[in-house]
Design a protein around this motif. Sequence first.
Motif, short mmCIF file in Angstrom:
data_model
loop_
_atom_site.label_atom_id
_atom_site.label_comp_id
_atom_site.label_asym_id
_atom_site.label_seq_id
_atom_site.Cartn_x
_atom_site.Cartn_y
_atom_site.Cartn_z
N LEU A 184 33.27 45.24 23.51
CA LEU A 184 32.95 43.82 23.67
C LEU A 184 32.83 43.13 22.31
CD1 LEU A 184 30.38 43.91 26.62
CD2 LEU A 184 32.77 43.15 26.67
N MET A 185 32.17 43.81 21.36
CA MET A 185 32.08 43.26 20.01
C MET A 185 33.47 43.14 19.39
SD MET A 185 28.69 44.99 18.25
CE MET A 185 29.11 44.26 16.67
N GLY A 186 34.30 44.16 19.64
CA GLY A 186 35.66 44.14 19.11
C GLY A 186 36.47 42.97 19.64
N ILE A 187 36.37 42.72 20.95
CA ILE A 187 37.10 41.60 21.57
C ILE A 187 36.63 40.27 20.97
CG2 ILE A 187 37.43 40.30 23.71
CD1 ILE A 187 37.38 42.98 25.20
N ILE A 188 35.33 40.10 20.83
CA ILE A 188 34.77 38.85 20.28
C ILE A 188 35.23 38.64 18.84
CG2 ILE A 188 32.65 37.66 19.62
CD1 ILE A 188 31.31 39.07 22.04
N LEU A 189 35.02 39.66 18.00
CA LEU A 189 35.38 39.53 16.59
C LEU A 189 36.89 39.43 16.40
CD1 LEU A 189 32.88 42.13 15.02
CD2 LEU A 189 32.71 39.63 14.98
N GLY A 190 37.64 40.18 17.20
CA GLY A 190 39.09 40.18 17.07
C GLY A 190 39.73 38.86 17.45
N ASN A 191 39.03 38.08 18.28
CA ASN A 191 39.57 36.78 18.68
C ASN A 191 38.97 35.61 17.89
OD1 ASN A 191 41.42 36.92 21.31
ND2 ASN A 191 39.92 38.58 21.40
N ILE A 192 37.91 35.88 17.14
CA ILE A 192 37.35 34.87 16.23
C ILE A 192 38.08 34.91 14.90
CG2 ILE A 192 35.32 34.17 14.90
CD1 ILE A 192 33.60 35.06 17.24
N PHE A 193 38.28 36.14 14.41
CA PHE A 193 38.93 36.34 13.11
C PHE A 193 40.31 36.94 13.31
CE2 PHE A 193 34.34 36.97 12.53
CZ PHE A 193 34.06 35.93 11.65
N LYS A 194 41.26 36.50 12.53
CA LYS A 194 42.60 37.05 12.59
C LYS A 194 42.66 38.34 11.77
CE LYS A 194 47.47 35.94 11.80
NZ LYS A 194 48.44 34.92 11.31
N VAL A 196 32.99 51.32 11.24
CA VAL A 196 31.90 50.38 10.94
C VAL A 196 31.45 49.66 12.20
CG1 VAL A 196 31.32 48.22 9.76
CG2 VAL A 196 32.49 50.05 8.50
N LEU A 197 32.42 49.23 13.01
CA LEU A 197 32.08 48.53 14.26
C LEU A 197 31.37 49.48 15.23
CD1 LEU A 197 32.19 45.87 15.69
CD2 LEU A 197 34.43 46.44 16.59
N TYR A 198 31.79 50.74 15.26
CA TYR A 198 31.09 51.73 16.08
C TYR A 198 29.64 51.87 15.60
CZ TYR A 198 28.98 56.29 16.64
OH TYR A 198 28.05 57.29 16.84
#
Length: 358
Positions: free
Chosen positions: A50-60, A18-20
């Motif tokens: 970059l989206m993964g890093i942002i989302l991964g550090n905003i949401f657990k 989905v992120l891809y």
Amino acid sequence: MIFKKYLVVVPGIILAFVLYTLSQGLNNIIGIEILGYAKSPISTAMIAILMGIILGNIFKMREGFLLGLDFTQKYILKLGIICLGIQLKPFEFLKFGTVAIPLIIVCIISVLVVIKLLIKKLKISTKMAYLISIGSTVCGTTAIMATAPIIKANKGEVAYAIANITVFGIISMLIYPYFANIYFNGDPMYVGLFLGTAIHETSQVAAAGLIYDQQFNSPETLNVATVTKLIRNTFLIIMIPLFAYLFNRNKTKKNNYSILDIFPYFVLGFIGMIIFRNIGDQVFLTENSQILWQHSVTTIKDSAKVFLSMAMAAVGLSTNLKDLKSMGYKPFIVGLVAMVTVGLVSIIAMQTFTKLFL
């Protein structure tokens, strides 16, 4: 029972896909709709991580997703690399290898020497130095995890080393494609060799090669970078016994290790795909069969890029920036010096060996 075992990884795989998909959509909106290009000049793989890093550090991330993300990083990444073999011919593999092998050896020796001198000044543990050394020179996290039990490194040392390699690998992955394009004037051979020797993780090299391909339309660079990194990965079967000997040479008790356990078997899959491609080119000679064969080749090529972008999304979602705080400045300095050293040595050695072998 077996079905249930593998079913647990599905949510994480779907999340990566989905992120891809979102990254690809955002890429098209920016590159095509806003900037007006016929083909977006922006890399989907870069947006995905970059989206993964942002989302991964905003949401657990929930445990159910983490299992699938880990599976994507390990196995779907390898599947993507195997599929990349469809782009190569055997003589190209051998051509790249004659240059890559001496280049890799020089880079490994240089980094080991520099880190050996550096740890005397910074006074970090020998185990930590070994882990950062092999992670920087061979194949990142995989090398660290394979080396840790041999030298009896504790969990804290392993975590520090992995965080170190991850941080500097991501930095080099995002910067080096653009630096290499400028420095090497867009020469696909030089750029590919540099990316394959100067970036730590297999996933990071694949991403950097894919970013370069998508930004500068150079599939040859992706091929060279991938082949170089896969050859570099096989040096693990030399480095692990070497480190085991160095660490245990003054000890009476030796650690056991198995070459079969550390050999990167997906390299054989990559070579098998090269052979498969070339057999297909010789077998499907009629017009109708050629059309079908070329369509199959294109599908596998496109699938490789999807798999690699999914793996980059998974890497981003699994990257915890809080690990930076726990690293401490001394391992950080060692990791930075290792990254710079392998990059500089790669450039100098490459320009020497390419004149000799090409």
